[in-house]
Structures are given as C-alpha cells and as structure tokens.
Design an enzyme around this catalytic site. Structure first.
Site, short mmCIF file in Angstrom:
data_model
loop_
_atom_site.label_atom_id
_atom_site.label_comp_id
_atom_site.label_asym_id
_atom_site.label_seq_id
_atom_site.Cartn_x
_atom_site.Cartn_y
_atom_site.Cartn_z
N GLY A 15 0.74 -1.27 -0.04
CA GLY A 15 0.01 -0.02 0.10
C GLY A 15 0.77 1.54 -0.03
O GLY A 15 0.39 2.25 0.62
N ASN A 17 1.08 3.57 -2.42
CA ASN A 17 0.40 4.50 -2.82
C ASN A 17 -0.48 5.20 -1.93
O ASN A 17 -0.94 6.12 -1.90
CB ASN A 17 -0.36 4.20 -4.24
CG ASN A 17 0.72 4.45 -5.48
OD1 ASN A 17 1.08 5.51 -5.42
ND2 ASN A 17 1.05 3.62 -6.27
N ASN A 110 -8.04 4.51 -10.54
CA ASN A 110 -6.81 3.67 -10.47
C ASN A 110 -5.50 4.21 -10.91
O ASN A 110 -5.67 5.04 -11.62
CB ASN A 110 -7.02 2.43 -11.43
CG ASN A 110 -6.13 1.18 -11.38
OD1 ASN A 110 -5.43 0.78 -10.24
ND2 ASN A 110 -5.68 0.90 -12.43
N HIS A 112 -1.94 2.90 -12.85
CA HIS A 112 -1.17 1.87 -13.48
C HIS A 112 0.21 2.23 -13.86
O HIS A 112 0.37 3.36 -14.48
CB HIS A 112 -1.96 1.61 -14.79
CG HIS A 112 -1.44 0.51 -15.83
ND1 HIS A 112 -1.49 -1.00 -15.32
CD2 HIS A 112 -0.79 0.38 -17.02
CE1 HIS A 112 -1.13 -1.60 -16.17
NE2 HIS A 112 -0.68 -1.04 -16.98
N THR A 144 -12.89 1.89 -15.84
CA THR A 144 -13.97 1.44 -16.83
C THR A 144 -14.10 -0.06 -16.75
O THR A 144 -12.94 -0.83 -16.12
CB THR A 144 -13.88 1.89 -17.97
OG1 THR A 144 -12.64 1.36 -18.61
CG2 THR A 144 -14.18 3.47 -18.05
N LEU A 147 -10.11 -3.25 -19.09
CA LEU A 147 -8.95 -3.57 -17.81
C LEU A 147 -7.92 -2.34 -18.47
O LEU A 147 -7.53 -2.47 -19.56
CB LEU A 147 -8.36 -4.74 -18.07
CG LEU A 147 -7.08 -5.07 -17.09
CD1 LEU A 147 -7.47 -4.87 -15.53
CD2 LEU A 147 -6.64 -6.37 -17.41
N ASP A 148 -7.52 -1.52 -17.25
CA ASP A 148 -6.46 -0.60 -17.54
C ASP A 148 -6.86 0.29 -18.73
O ASP A 148 -5.77 0.98 -19.30
CB ASP A 148 -5.09 -1.39 -17.95
CG ASP A 148 -4.77 -2.08 -16.60
OD1 ASP A 148 -4.89 -1.68 -15.48
OD2 ASP A 148 -3.98 -3.14 -16.60
N GLU A 177 4.62 7.95 -9.14
CA GLU A 177 3.33 7.24 -8.75
C GLU A 177 2.88 8.38 -7.78
O GLU A 177 1.83 8.82 -7.27
CB GLU A 177 3.13 5.96 -8.70
CG GLU A 177 3.45 4.99 -9.89
CD GLU A 177 3.14 3.66 -9.47
OE1 GLU A 177 2.61 3.25 -8.65
OE2 GLU A 177 3.73 2.73 -10.25
#
Length: 209
Positions: A15, A17, A110, A112, A144, A147-148, A177
């Site tokens: 965790g 982020n 999210n 990535h 959405t 994926l990604d 990030e």
C-alpha cells in the site's frame, strides 16, 4: 469552503500509494475523510499502516469466495458501509466485474505503472524494456470495464536508461506514482475533475505549479 469528501482505499499488499495519499492529505489539509482501507488479503502489509493512522482497516479475503462475482458483491457491501464519494485502487490486484465497476462509475480511480494506452496488464516494466521505449511512466485513470483503460486524469513520464533492470525502472516509476496519485485524488475531492464525453477536464487552478 468545499464540502468534505469521503474516500475508501483498496489495497492488496504494502500500500505505498495508499500511504502517499494519506500523508499528502494530512500535510496539505485536504477536505477529505479517509473512511477506510480495505485489502483483498488479510496479511496485506498496508493494513498495519492504516491502523497506525487511526483509519478503519479491514480485509475482504478474495480466497474465501468461489468466484469473482461473489467476491465483488462482498467487497461492494464492505465499501458501501462507509458511503464513500470516491474509491481509490492503490495496488489492488483484482480484476473487477463489469457490474462492480458500473456501480462506482465516475467515482473510482486507479493507477497503472505505464503510460497508457501502452502496456496494459501485468509486467509493465518488462514490457517496456522489451519494446525498447525511451520513456515509461505511470497513469491515473477512472476505472471502466475495460482493463487498464478509462479516462486519463494524470500521467508522469520517466526516462528509460540503457542497462535498466525491471527493478530500477519500477522504482523510478513508483517515485512518480507517489506524486501524481495524491495530486489526482486531491483534484477529485476538491471538485476539480469533470468527466465529459469520456475525457477528463481539470479546472485551471488544479494545474500543478
């Protein structure tokens, strides 16, 4: 004065982020309540950090469910108990069902570890090195069913050097990030993000200085 927003952060491991978001929210006095941290594994290291900060921390163990649909139903119930304005995926290593994603449409983010749409899926740093790209990076996007994919909120690029290992490149990306994800979450909680026709618009005063 902007209304206080509530967020729930989902993790699967350490965790980092999530920790960056919590630290930034504290340091910058965001109008936000971090209502809970929920992990897909009861041994996720990030749960201990959340508890140390007084944040409710719990696990919905994916291995206890026979299929994705039942896990997602239990996860949704756990999230909705906190009535969040935003769900933040922070190293949450589960593929979510279309129904789950639809329930949180426009309010789930999210991050990535690639410059999407390049290199979706796993092993992004290996993919980047194999492709010989000169720039790699990270992308914050709305989630959405694809994926990604999903409307892009923020990106950060890093150089790829000759002789880079996956680990070296991953660390360089992770540093970025920890900058762009808290920034994107702050934009949301301060009401600065607008989704129009599948694209993200950011109020002018949200641009980084």
């Amino acid at each position: 004065m902007r209304a206080m927003r509530s967020i729930v952060i989902l993790i699967s491991g350490r965790g980092s982020n999530m920790e960056a978001i919590v630290r930034a929210a504290q340091a910058e006095s965001w109008p936000v309540k971090i209502a809970a941290v929920i992990a897909s594994r009861p041994d996720a290291e990030g749960l201990a950090f959340a508890r140390s900060e007084g944040i409710p921390a719990l696990a919905v163990a994916s291995k206890q469910f026979p299929d994705r649909e039942q896990f997602d139903a239990a996860l949704r119930q756990a999230i909705d108990a906190f009535a969040p304005d935003l769900v933040v995926l922070a190293g949450f290593m589960r593929i979510l069902t279309a129904g789950f994603v639809a329930h949180y449409a426009g309010r789930m983010l999210n991050i990535h570890p690639s410059l999407l749409p390049s290199f979706p899926g796993l092993a992004t740093h290996r993919q980047a090195l194999a492709a010989g790209v000169k720039l790699h990076g990270a992308t914050v996007h709305f989630v959405t069913a694809d994926l990604d994919h999903g409307p892009i909120v923020a990106q950060a690029a890093v150089p790829v050097f000759d002789g880079d290992s996956e680990q070296q490149l991953a660390q360089r990306v992770l540093q970025q990030e920890h900058i762009i994800y808290p920034r994107a979450v702050r934009w949301f909680v301060e009401g600065r993000l607008r989704l129009e026709d599948g694209r993200v618009h950011i109020d002018a005063d949200a641009q980084p200085v």
